[in-house]
Design a protein around this motif. Sequence first.
Motif, PDB file in Angstrom:
ATOM      1  N   SER A  15     -39.457  23.150 -20.093  1.00 30.88           N
ATOM      2  CA  SER A  15     -39.905  22.792 -21.434  1.00 30.88           C
ATOM      3  C   SER A  15     -41.413  22.927 -21.525  1.00 30.88           C
ATOM      4  CB  SER A  15     -39.508  21.349 -21.769  1.00 30.88           C
ATOM      5  OG  SER A  15     -40.135  20.924 -22.954  1.00 30.88           O
ATOM      6  N   GLN A  93     -30.472  14.618 -28.972  1.00 28.45           N
ATOM      7  CA  GLN A  93     -30.480  15.700 -27.995  1.00 28.45           C
ATOM      8  C   GLN A  93     -29.161  15.745 -27.224  1.00 28.45           C
ATOM      9  OE1 GLN A  93     -33.008  17.946 -27.672  1.00 28.45           O
ATOM     10  NE2 GLN A  93     -31.774  19.081 -26.204  1.00 28.45           N
ATOM     11  N   ASP A  97     -26.355  18.842 -26.828  1.00 26.80           N
ATOM     12  CA  ASP A  97     -25.799  19.259 -25.547  1.00 26.80           C
ATOM     13  C   ASP A  97     -24.272  19.236 -25.574  1.00 26.80           C
ATOM     14  OD1 ASP A  97     -26.532  19.706 -22.497  1.00 26.80           O
ATOM     15  OD2 ASP A  97     -24.910  18.233 -22.521  1.00 26.80           O
ATOM     16  N   TYR A 117     -36.041  25.015 -32.876  1.00 29.55           N
ATOM     17  CA  TYR A 117     -36.345  23.896 -31.987  1.00 29.55           C
ATOM     18  C   TYR A 117     -36.287  24.341 -30.529  1.00 29.55           C
ATOM     19  CZ  TYR A 117     -35.524  19.285 -29.793  1.00 29.55           C
ATOM     20  OH  TYR A 117     -35.574  18.159 -29.006  1.00 29.55           O
ATOM     21  N   ALA A 119     -36.166  22.797 -27.596  1.00 32.22           N
ATOM     22  CA  ALA A 119     -35.225  22.187 -26.653  1.00 32.22           C
ATOM     23  C   ALA A 119     -33.820  22.741 -26.839  1.00 32.22           C
ATOM     24  CB  ALA A 119     -35.228  20.670 -26.792  1.00 32.22           C
ATOM     25  N   ASP A 194     -28.795  19.983 -37.564  1.00 29.43           N
ATOM     26  CA  ASP A 194     -29.678  19.059 -36.851  1.00 29.43           C
ATOM     27  C   ASP A 194     -30.642  18.441 -37.865  1.00 29.43           C
ATOM     28  OD1 ASP A 194     -30.910  17.727 -34.800  1.00 29.43           O
ATOM     29  OD2 ASP A 194     -31.827  19.491 -33.881  1.00 29.43           O
ATOM     30  N   SER A 224     -30.749  10.971 -35.837  1.00 33.08           N
ATOM     31  CA  SER A 224     -31.396  10.168 -34.811  1.00 33.08           C
ATOM     32  C   SER A 224     -32.051   8.948 -35.420  1.00 33.08           C
ATOM     33  CB  SER A 224     -32.452  11.008 -34.087  1.00 33.08           C
ATOM     34  OG  SER A 224     -33.195  10.230 -33.177  1.00 33.08           O
TER      35      SER A 224
END
Length: 383
Positions: A15, A93, A97, A117, A119, A194, A224
């Motif tokens: 990252s 996150q 995944d 994004y 990540a 997202d 989130s």
Amino acid sequence: MTPKLSRYATRLPSSPVREILSVSQQPGMISFAGGLPDASVMPTLPVSDSYANVMQYGTSDGEGILKQNLVKWLASEGFECSAEYVMITSGSQQGLDLVSRLLVDEGSEVIVEDPTYLAMLQLLKGLGAKLLPINLGENGVDLESLEQQLKNSQARMIYLIPTFQNPTGYCYTEAERIAVAELIDRYQVTLVEDDPYRVLNFDGVFTRPICHYLKTATWVYLGSFSKMLWPGLRTGFMVAHPALFPWLMRSKQAADLHSNRLGQAIIAEYLQQGLLADHVAKLQAHYKEKRDYMQTLLKTHLPATVRWRLPSGGMFFWLELDQDTRQVLVKGIESGVVVLPGTAFAVEKSADHTLRLSFSQMKPADMEEGIKRLAKVLAQLQA
């Protein structure tokens, strides 16, 4: 002995943000690289005797009281859903995944915004996905490019950040959301939406999720609590189409059994007390003031050749420069200012001349001094 690693491990990139953040800790360094919420406007973390009942293992999909209060809040935000298909995750996150591992095999085609994004790029590259970019520029999402990617591929998934996108800050219009939903329904690809920044809406722009408009396609919606409450609790949520939810439940069980029950209890109590609406209004006013101040500083100190669009929400400015921003990073560190080059977010098109600047955690004096240092760096590179 050299370990024998999986293909996932050997493909998995590091990252850039995490690496740059270590530089940011040096004394006297001013950093625009991270996207951390401002701790000064986080609510006081409550303590309650009622938390004693969270010491035992919990259910994989999350605490019922939190899911029920979350569904009420989402309905107030224009997204009707059932608690039956809500899952609490260890940060959004983890949701990315879980759904990516469910839908992506090595070589699977995935449609993504370009830029997107970082990540998620890290995750998809590790899984061996074939990324199909759609351009996201000043004029928004390229619908023609999107339809071509849908028509000419066997994409299993499309990943979008339509509300205050990271890194560009762009927010899809209502017309764009409806048009994108119609294309997704037509070509029957799973949408992964997202949406971690939706509460940071400074100008009252339209933010109803694209998932709301889908009629036949499957979807997953991710959010989130990190940007509105306490990021250290690592509590996110996922709402999924009924056809996908049982599979995501299996993925969650295999990953970590269940998310932090204490964090869920704290957030559930906060929601149940009806405190969130006033707190969100406070957040919006606080971050809007920071956004406006950065806008003033950019106009005052940066050369006219630097271009950007005022973000209507979120945490970031996306700058376009004449200089190669990888050089700006190097020279900036030498001058005591850390920036994040756009190359970290690029899929296919070049982002060598772009920067993402975060204003969320900056104090006014540091923000001003940091922009002045950046301006000097740009002047040196132009000389």
